[in-house]
Write an enzyme that holds these catalytic residues in place. Structure first.
Site, PDB file in Angstrom:
ATOM      1  N   ASN A   1      -6.700   1.584   2.496  1.00  0.00           N
ATOM      2  CA  ASN A   1      -7.454   2.835   2.616  1.00  0.00           C
ATOM      3  C   ASN A   1      -6.997   3.857   1.587  1.00  0.00           C
ATOM      4  O   ASN A   1      -7.779   4.693   1.139  1.00  0.00           O
ATOM      5  CB  ASN A   1      -7.292   3.398   4.032  1.00  0.00           C
ATOM      6  CG  ASN A   1      -7.862   2.468   5.102  1.00  0.00           C
ATOM      7  OD1 ASN A   1      -8.626   1.561   4.795  1.00  0.00           O
ATOM      8  ND2 ASN A   1      -7.479   2.691   6.346  1.00  0.00           N
TER       9      ASN A   1
ATOM     10  N   GLU B   1       0.853  -1.192   0.000  1.00  0.00           N
ATOM     11  CA  GLU B   1       0.000   0.000   0.000  1.00  0.00           C
ATOM     12  C   GLU B   1       0.886   1.239   0.000  1.00  0.00           C
ATOM     13  O   GLU B   1       1.984   1.238   0.578  1.00  0.00           O
ATOM     14  CB  GLU B   1      -0.898  -0.002   1.256  1.00  0.00           C
ATOM     15  CG  GLU B   1      -1.745   1.273   1.373  1.00  0.00           C
ATOM     16  CD  GLU B   1      -2.875   1.200   2.386  1.00  0.00           C
ATOM     17  OE1 GLU B   1      -2.970   0.186   3.109  1.00  0.00           O
ATOM     18  OE2 GLU B   1      -3.664   2.157   2.449  1.00  0.00           O
TER      19      GLU B   1
ATOM     20  N   GLU C   1      -6.392  -9.151   3.415  1.00  0.00           N
ATOM     21  CA  GLU C   1      -5.573  -8.474   4.440  1.00  0.00           C
ATOM     22  C   GLU C   1      -5.651  -9.315   5.711  1.00  0.00           C
ATOM     23  O   GLU C   1      -6.754  -9.549   6.224  1.00  0.00           O
ATOM     24  CB  GLU C   1      -6.076  -7.055   4.739  1.00  0.00           C
ATOM     25  CG  GLU C   1      -5.726  -6.037   3.678  1.00  0.00           C
ATOM     26  CD  GLU C   1      -6.090  -4.600   4.086  1.00  0.00           C
ATOM     27  OE1 GLU C   1      -5.979  -4.250   5.278  1.00  0.00           O
ATOM     28  OE2 GLU C   1      -6.506  -3.847   3.187  1.00  0.00           O
TER      29      GLU C   1
ATOM     30  N   ASN D   1     -12.039  -0.960  -1.404  1.00  0.00           N
ATOM     31  CA  ASN D   1     -11.394  -1.473  -0.201  1.00  0.00           C
ATOM     32  C   ASN D   1     -12.209  -1.123   1.034  1.00  0.00           C
ATOM     33  O   ASN D   1     -12.574   0.042   1.224  1.00  0.00           O
ATOM     34  CB  ASN D   1     -10.001  -0.849  -0.051  1.00  0.00           C
ATOM     35  CG  ASN D   1      -9.326  -1.256   1.256  1.00  0.00           C
ATOM     36  OD1 ASN D   1      -8.918  -2.399   1.419  1.00  0.00           O
ATOM     37  ND2 ASN D   1      -9.218  -0.316   2.193  1.00  0.00           N
ATOM     38  N   GLU D   2     -12.496  -2.106   1.862  1.00  0.00           N
ATOM     39  CA  GLU D   2     -13.146  -1.903   3.169  1.00  0.00           C
ATOM     40  C   GLU D   2     -14.233  -0.836   3.123  1.00  0.00           C
ATOM     41  O   GLU D   2     -14.247   0.086   3.945  1.00  0.00           O
ATOM     42  CB  GLU D   2     -12.091  -1.562   4.244  1.00  0.00           C
ATOM     43  CG  GLU D   2     -11.153  -2.708   4.521  1.00  0.00           C
ATOM     44  CD  GLU D   2     -10.265  -2.518   5.756  1.00  0.00           C
ATOM     45  OE1 GLU D   2     -10.196  -1.403   6.299  1.00  0.00           O
ATOM     46  OE2 GLU D   2      -9.638  -3.511   6.173  1.00  0.00           O
TER      47      GLU D   2
ATOM     48  N   GLN E   1       1.368  -5.886   5.849  1.00  0.00           N
ATOM     49  CA  GLN E   1       1.744  -5.579   4.476  1.00  0.00           C
ATOM     50  C   GLN E   1       3.102  -6.224   4.199  1.00  0.00           C
ATOM     51  O   GLN E   1       3.539  -7.037   5.010  1.00  0.00           O
ATOM     52  CB  GLN E   1       1.760  -4.072   4.288  1.00  0.00           C
ATOM     53  CG  GLN E   1       0.371  -3.455   4.579  1.00  0.00           C
ATOM     54  CD  GLN E   1       0.267  -1.959   4.258  1.00  0.00           C
ATOM     55  OE1 GLN E   1       1.180  -1.340   3.731  1.00  0.00           O
ATOM     56  NE2 GLN E   1      -0.867  -1.361   4.603  1.00  0.00           N
TER      57      GLN E   1
HETATM   58  O1  AHR Z   1      -3.114  -2.455   6.238  1.00  0.00           O
HETATM   59  C1  AHR Z   1      -3.436  -1.264   6.891  1.00  0.00           C
HETATM   60  C2  AHR Z   1      -4.876  -0.836   6.668  1.00  0.00           C
HETATM   61  O2  AHR Z   1      -5.720  -1.742   7.303  1.00  0.00           O
HETATM   62  C3  AHR Z   1      -5.375  -0.823   5.242  1.00  0.00           C
HETATM   63  O3  AHR Z   1      -5.091   0.353   4.576  1.00  0.00           O
HETATM   64  C4  AHR Z   1      -6.850  -0.974   5.405  1.00  0.00           C
HETATM   65  O4  AHR Z   1      -7.452  -1.593   4.296  1.00  0.00           O
HETATM   66  C5  AHR Z   1      -6.995  -1.746   6.682  1.00  0.00           C
HETATM   67  O5  AHR Z   1      -7.911  -1.140   7.531  1.00  0.00           O
END
Ligand code: AHR
Length: 505
Positions: free
Chosen positions: A71, A26, A291, A171-172, A348
């Site tokens: 995010n 990310e 994730e 995403n989310e 990550q």
């Molecule tokens: O990996 C960190 C964050 O965790 C990511 O940006 C988000 O998708 C999740 O809330």
């Protein structure tokens, strides 16, 4: 306590899916800048990517990498990240209140992914943007020359399409922290229309709808149902995200985090199959666990209080032995669901809650959690077996009594030299060792004595809080574990808070 484990090739979950060993890059903190990319580093290649980090990524065995967020993607303008680097604008990323220089973008990431031998998996912005920008990015990546966006890619030096097969629809989007956060109905509609438009470009894409950001979300279950009722025919996968930490010092529950992942997967599968049942469909929606990791979020104040900086140190958790045991048990759980979990991405890859750490301009090293990932990715081959385990239970506040041992095994009998059997164990008691007995003959289906112990690697330490740091990067590494074989039986002592990889052939 004592444990007996029985394995039989007749009890197979399904083939090991290579995409279970995915990761995530990310634009956040130092994952990209001074992580995978640092043009001024002495080990940088001609494109500015760190070759020392690339080496560690290859050794980790990562197969697929999700990009560019997280995010971040929900307020990202992908056009800012392509073309001549000098002309790319600097923007304020609202997800992490960070200065984004756009010196790395889509083409650069795909170049990096191909050079380290991983499959790129892209996410589109369904927060502040919508179907039209998603289709334009898809055309830019995968289109044949002759129209504006593929031609722009060719002008930018990439005549051949990037051929990105897997696309995340946002995403989310269930999370109130997300830019462009939506209700389930709102998201379901935009995901449906985006998927429909993207499939007009390429029917055969693999599309991932957003599921829940955790099993604890207030909309969990309803979200998946509403989204899949709309998108069932248009998507292949639904996502799941989960981060684990010792909440208020409850290490016993933390060590049992795989229980949460297990129940999470079962619930998403049940929900997806319910939607299928109502539609009279035999289609099976797969879970993309894109994730997952250990993340001490209790120490993170949230995005809105962050000072605006470029490539700041964000959530650079330092992992210990206990964290590595949890990561090992989560990987084992993903493998145990290989029939329905199609992909999984550890979040990550570098610096940001990551197995790989770097120093700007300096060294790179492996965190404790690197080792169970690397060994599982390397040695989980062939079919995943469903083990029969008899062992003690550990009481946990969060999940009730749970098995002391987490076990998964893979059997590969496709090679020339006979079968390879690998068994992974996590002992999640903090105090009790396990005296393990494994009946091997039944597992490999071989005549007695027709197999050998290749290796037993164990990850544990007298100090379960031991970590790897720049000054002591190999403080915690796998070491010989002392398993013995006698006749058809393998025995081993598995110390408290330990993770193991035992290989037989
Ligand atoms: O990996 C960190 C964050 O965790 C990511 O940006 C988000 O998708 C999740 O809330």
């Amino acid at each position: 306590g004592r444990a007996t484990v029985r394995l039989d090739p007749a009890f197979a979950v399904g083939p090991v899916r290579p995409r279970l060993f995915g990761s995530f890059v990310e634009h956040m903190g130092r994952c990209v800048y001074t992580g995978i990319y640092e043009p001024s580093h002495p080990d940088a290649d001609e494109l500015g990517f760190r070759t020392d980090v690339a080496h560690l990524v290859r050794e980790l065995g990562v197969t697929v990498v999700r990009y560019p967020g997280g995010n971040f993607v929900s307020n990202y303008r992908w056009e800012d990240g392509v073309g001549a680097k000098a002309d790319r604008p600097t923007q304020l990323d609202l997800a992490w209140r960070s200065v984004e220089t756009n010196q790395v973008g889509t083409d650069d990431f795909v170049d990096w992914a191909r050079s380290v031998g991983v499959e790129p998996m892209m996410a589109v912005n369904l927060g502040t943007r919508g179907p039209s920008e998603a289709v334009e990015l898809l055309l830019y990546c995968n289109g044949d020359p002759g129209t504006q966006w593929p031609d722009r890619r060719a002008q930018n030096g990439h005549v051949e399409p990037h051929d990105v097969r897997v696309w995340c629809l946002g995403n989310e989007m269930d999370g109130p922290w997300q830019m462009g956060h939506k209700t389930a109905e709102e998201y379901a509609r935009v995901a449906e229309e985006t998927a429909r438009a993207m499939r007009r470009v390429d029917r055969d894409l693999e599309l991932v709808a957003c599921g829940s950001s955790s099993r604890g979300m207030p909309t969990f279950g309803t979200w998946e149902r509403v989204v899949l009722e709309r998108c069932f025919d248009l998507v292949d996968h639904v996502s799941a995200h989960a981060y684990y930490e010792p909440l208020d010092g409850d290490v016993d529950s933390f060590l049992a985090s795989a229980e949460d992942m297990n129940r999470f997967i079962q619930s998403v599968v049940a929900t997806a199959d319910h939607v299928a049942a109502v539609r009279g469909s035999d289609k099976r929606i797969m879970v993309s666990f894109d994730e997952w990791n250990v993340w001490r979020q209790q120490g993170f104040d949230g995005e809105s209080s962050l000072a605006v900086r470029e490539a700041p140190e964000l959530i650079e958790d330092v992992y210990d032995v206990t964290d590595a045991v949890v990561v090992g048990s989560l990987l084992a759980t993903l493998l145990q669901h290989a029939d329905r979990v199609s992909m999984a991405c550890q979040a990550q890859l570098v610096n940001v809650i990551a197995p790989i750490m770097t120093e700007p301009g300096g060294a790179s090293w492996r965190q404790t959690i690197y080792h169970p990932f690397a060994l599982t990715a390397r040695y989980a081959r062939g079919m995943v077996l469903r083990p029969a385990v008899v062992c003690d239970r550990v009481d946990t506040a969060a999940y009730g009594p749970v098995d002391q041992l987490v076990v998964t095994a893979t059997l590969d009998d496709t090679g020339e030299g006979g079968a390879d059997l690998t068994v992974f164990f996590a002992n999640r008691s903090r105090t009790e060792p396990v005296e393990l007995t494994l009946d091997v003959a039944a597992a490999v289906g071989a005549a007695p004595g027709d197999w050998t112990l290749v290796e037993h690697l164990a990850l544990y330490d007298d100090d379960p809080t031991a970590t790897n740091t720049r000054l002591e990067p190999d403080r915690v590494v796998p070491r010989p574990g002392g398993a013995r074989t006698e006749g058809d039986t393998l025995t081993a002592t598995l110390p408290p808070t330990s993770w193991h990889c035992i290989r037989l052939t």
